[in-house]
Motif scaffolding. Structure first.
Motif, PDB file in Angstrom:
ATOM      1  N   UNK A 185     -19.916   1.321  -9.598  1.00 58.40           N
ATOM      2  CA  UNK A 185     -20.019   1.099 -10.949  1.00 58.40           C
ATOM      3  C   UNK A 185     -19.302  -0.205 -11.467  1.00 58.40           C
ATOM      4  N   UNK A 186     -18.273  -0.369 -10.644  1.00 62.17           N
ATOM      5  CA  UNK A 186     -17.460  -1.691 -11.039  1.00 62.17           C
ATOM      6  C   UNK A 186     -18.466  -2.972 -10.377  1.00 62.17           C
ATOM      7  N   UNK A 187     -18.671  -2.583  -9.048  1.00 62.49           N
ATOM      8  CA  UNK A 187     -19.729  -3.552  -8.246  1.00 62.49           C
ATOM      9  C   UNK A 187     -20.825  -4.040  -8.997  1.00 62.49           C
ATOM     10  N   UNK A 188     -21.674  -2.828  -9.321  1.00 63.30           N
ATOM     11  CA  UNK A 188     -23.065  -2.896  -9.987  1.00 63.30           C
ATOM     12  C   UNK A 188     -22.942  -3.955 -11.321  1.00 63.30           C
ATOM     13  N   UNK A 189     -21.757  -3.394 -11.839  1.00 66.34           N
ATOM     14  CA  UNK A 189     -21.513  -4.221 -13.394  1.00 66.34           C
ATOM     15  C   UNK A 189     -21.159  -5.627 -13.061  1.00 66.34           C
ATOM     16  N   UNK A 190     -20.389  -5.793 -12.029  1.00 66.88           N
ATOM     17  CA  UNK A 190     -20.170  -7.218 -11.795  1.00 66.88           C
ATOM     18  C   UNK A 190     -21.544  -7.937 -11.288  1.00 66.88           C
ATOM     19  N   UNK A 191     -22.318  -7.330 -10.656  1.00 73.11           N
ATOM     20  CA  UNK A 191     -23.546  -8.143 -10.399  1.00 73.11           C
ATOM     21  C   UNK A 191     -24.359  -8.372 -11.645  1.00 73.11           C
TER      22      UNK A 191
ATOM     23  N   UNK B 167     -30.336  -5.138 -11.040  1.00 73.96           N
ATOM     24  CA  UNK B 167     -29.671  -4.932  -9.978  1.00 73.96           C
ATOM     25  C   UNK B 167     -29.503  -3.530  -9.455  1.00 73.96           C
ATOM     26  N   UNK B 168     -29.287  -3.263  -8.125  1.00 70.81           N
ATOM     27  CA  UNK B 168     -29.526  -1.939  -7.620  1.00 70.81           C
ATOM     28  C   UNK B 168     -28.487  -2.046  -6.270  1.00 70.81           C
ATOM     29  N   UNK B 169     -27.611  -0.987  -6.030  1.00 71.28           N
ATOM     30  CA  UNK B 169     -26.947  -0.912  -4.862  1.00 71.28           C
ATOM     31  C   UNK B 169     -27.659  -0.417  -3.762  1.00 71.28           C
ATOM     32  N   UNK B 170     -27.375  -0.960  -2.827  1.00 67.28           N
ATOM     33  CA  UNK B 170     -28.316  -0.815  -1.672  1.00 67.28           C
ATOM     34  C   UNK B 170     -27.462  -0.242  -0.150  1.00 67.28           C
ATOM     35  N   UNK B 171     -26.247  -0.375  -0.203  1.00 66.47           N
ATOM     36  CA  UNK B 171     -25.486   0.032   0.663  1.00 66.47           C
ATOM     37  C   UNK B 171     -23.937   0.184   0.160  1.00 66.47           C
TER      38      UNK B 171
ATOM     39  N   UNK C 176     -25.189 -14.403  -3.223  1.00 68.11           N
ATOM     40  CA  UNK C 176     -26.587 -14.787  -2.972  1.00 68.11           C
ATOM     41  C   UNK C 176     -27.544 -14.460  -4.048  1.00 68.11           C
ATOM     42  N   UNK C 177     -28.724 -15.111  -4.026  1.00 66.56           N
ATOM     43  CA  UNK C 177     -29.589 -15.113  -5.054  1.00 66.56           C
ATOM     44  C   UNK C 177     -30.244 -13.792  -5.131  1.00 66.56           C
ATOM     45  N   UNK C 178     -30.186 -13.122  -3.850  1.00 66.55           N
ATOM     46  CA  UNK C 178     -31.127 -11.761  -3.849  1.00 66.55           C
ATOM     47  C   UNK C 178     -30.010 -10.833  -3.411  1.00 66.55           C
ATOM     48  N   UNK C 179     -29.025 -10.998  -2.307  1.00 68.85           N
ATOM     49  CA  UNK C 179     -28.053 -10.042  -2.171  1.00 68.85           C
ATOM     50  C   UNK C 179     -26.571 -10.348  -2.612  1.00 68.85           C
ATOM     51  N   UNK C 180     -25.782  -9.469  -2.865  1.00 68.52           N
ATOM     52  CA  UNK C 180     -24.523  -9.861  -3.060  1.00 68.52           C
ATOM     53  C   UNK C 180     -23.521  -8.541  -2.411  1.00 68.52           C
ATOM     54  N   UNK C 181     -22.612  -9.355  -1.737  1.00 71.48           N
ATOM     55  CA  UNK C 181     -21.555  -8.472  -0.909  1.00 71.48           C
ATOM     56  C   UNK C 181     -20.289  -8.329  -1.960  1.00 71.48           C
ATOM     57  N   UNK C 182     -19.650  -7.223  -2.177  1.00 74.62           N
ATOM     58  CA  UNK C 182     -18.400  -7.079  -3.008  1.00 74.62           C
ATOM     59  C   UNK C 182     -17.530  -6.471  -2.011  1.00 74.62           C
ATOM     60  N   UNK C 183     -16.141  -6.746  -2.151  1.00 72.39           N
ATOM     61  CA  UNK C 183     -15.070  -5.806  -1.633  1.00 72.39           C
ATOM     62  C   UNK C 183     -14.383  -5.417  -3.136  1.00 72.39           C
ATOM     63  N   UNK C 184     -14.168  -4.292  -2.785  1.00 76.06           N
ATOM     64  CA  UNK C 184     -13.639  -3.192  -4.201  1.00 76.06           C
ATOM     65  C   UNK C 184     -12.305  -2.600  -3.619  1.00 76.06           C
ATOM     66  N   UNK C 185     -11.388  -3.004  -4.272  1.00 79.45           N
ATOM     67  CA  UNK C 185     -10.052  -2.351  -3.731  1.00 79.45           C
ATOM     68  C   UNK C 185      -9.692  -1.382  -5.183  1.00 79.45           C
TER      69      UNK C 185
ATOM     70  N   UNK D 158     -16.880  -1.424   0.390  1.00 80.59           N
ATOM     71  CA  UNK D 158     -17.770  -2.763   0.581  1.00 80.59           C
ATOM     72  C   UNK D 158     -19.021  -2.098   0.059  1.00 80.59           C
ATOM     73  N   UNK D 159     -19.527  -2.786  -0.955  1.00 86.11           N
ATOM     74  CA  UNK D 159     -20.569  -2.686  -1.679  1.00 86.11           C
ATOM     75  C   UNK D 159     -21.641  -3.800  -1.459  1.00 86.11           C
ATOM     76  N   UNK D 160     -23.033  -3.622  -1.199  1.00 88.58           N
ATOM     77  CA  UNK D 160     -24.053  -4.402  -1.395  1.00 88.58           C
ATOM     78  C   UNK D 160     -24.842  -4.030  -2.232  1.00 88.58           C
ATOM     79  N   UNK D 161     -25.174  -5.267  -2.991  1.00 86.75           N
ATOM     80  CA  UNK D 161     -26.159  -5.095  -4.320  1.00 86.75           C
ATOM     81  C   UNK D 161     -27.296  -5.943  -4.206  1.00 86.75           C
ATOM     82  N   UNK D 162     -28.470  -5.716  -4.734  1.00 87.16           N
ATOM     83  CA  UNK D 162     -29.698  -6.422  -4.365  1.00 87.16           C
ATOM     84  C   UNK D 162     -30.364  -6.728  -5.989  1.00 87.16           C
TER      85      UNK D 162
END
Length: 139
Positions: free
Chosen positions: A62-68, A79-83, A107-116, A129-133
């Motif tokens: 939720x927090x990673x997708x909202x950040x994207x 935005x969608x979470x992919x991994x 990135x323009x297409x993919x984003x990688x987050x570290x969520x603590x 670790x969350x990857x969004x697209x």
């Protein structure tokens, strides 16, 4: 985006969603991070009375997708979470947990987050670790 704008946006987009069900609240925004909190109570417990790992992962996504959503151009993209992968390091029975999503790659297409995910005393509960697209909206 100000904190007030974030709170207004989150109330709008979280209505009738899992975030509302789990009482996830977005609390702080910075130049490259977003923080949310979630209460730890019987609604998010596993049978033995501690925070369910799935609830932690739901908070993290939720927090990673909202950040994207906040940091990207969502007029043209959705935005969608992919991994997602999580390591749960400590249990918690009650109180609050806080999830801080920070960009590892923006990135323009993919984003990688570290969520603590931490507790009220800043003990590390989970690391995720969350990857969004970002996918273009059809016109």
């Amino acid at each position: 985006m100000t904190k007030e704008e974030l709170l207004g946006l989150s109330k709008k987009v979280c209505k009738n969603t899992l975030m509302e069900t789990l009482n996830i609240e977005f609390t702080e925004i910075g130049d490259d991070y977003l923080i949310a909190k979630m209460p730890v109570n019987s609604r998010v417990h596993q049978p033995d009375g501690v925070l369910h790992g799935g609830a932690s992962v739901a908070l993290a996504e939720s927090v990673g997708s909202m950040a994207s959503y906040v940091f990207l151009n969502t007029e043209d993209f959705f935005v969608r979470g992919i991994e997602i992968s999580a390591n749960h390091l400590k249990s918690i029975k009650e109180g609050w947990v806080y999830a801080k999503a920070t960009f590892v790659h923006k990135g323009r297409t993919t984003q990688l987050f570290e969520i603590r995910i931490t507790d009220e005393e800043n003990n590390l509960i989970s690391i995720v670790k969350l990857t969004t697209i970002a996918l273009p909206k059809k016109k």
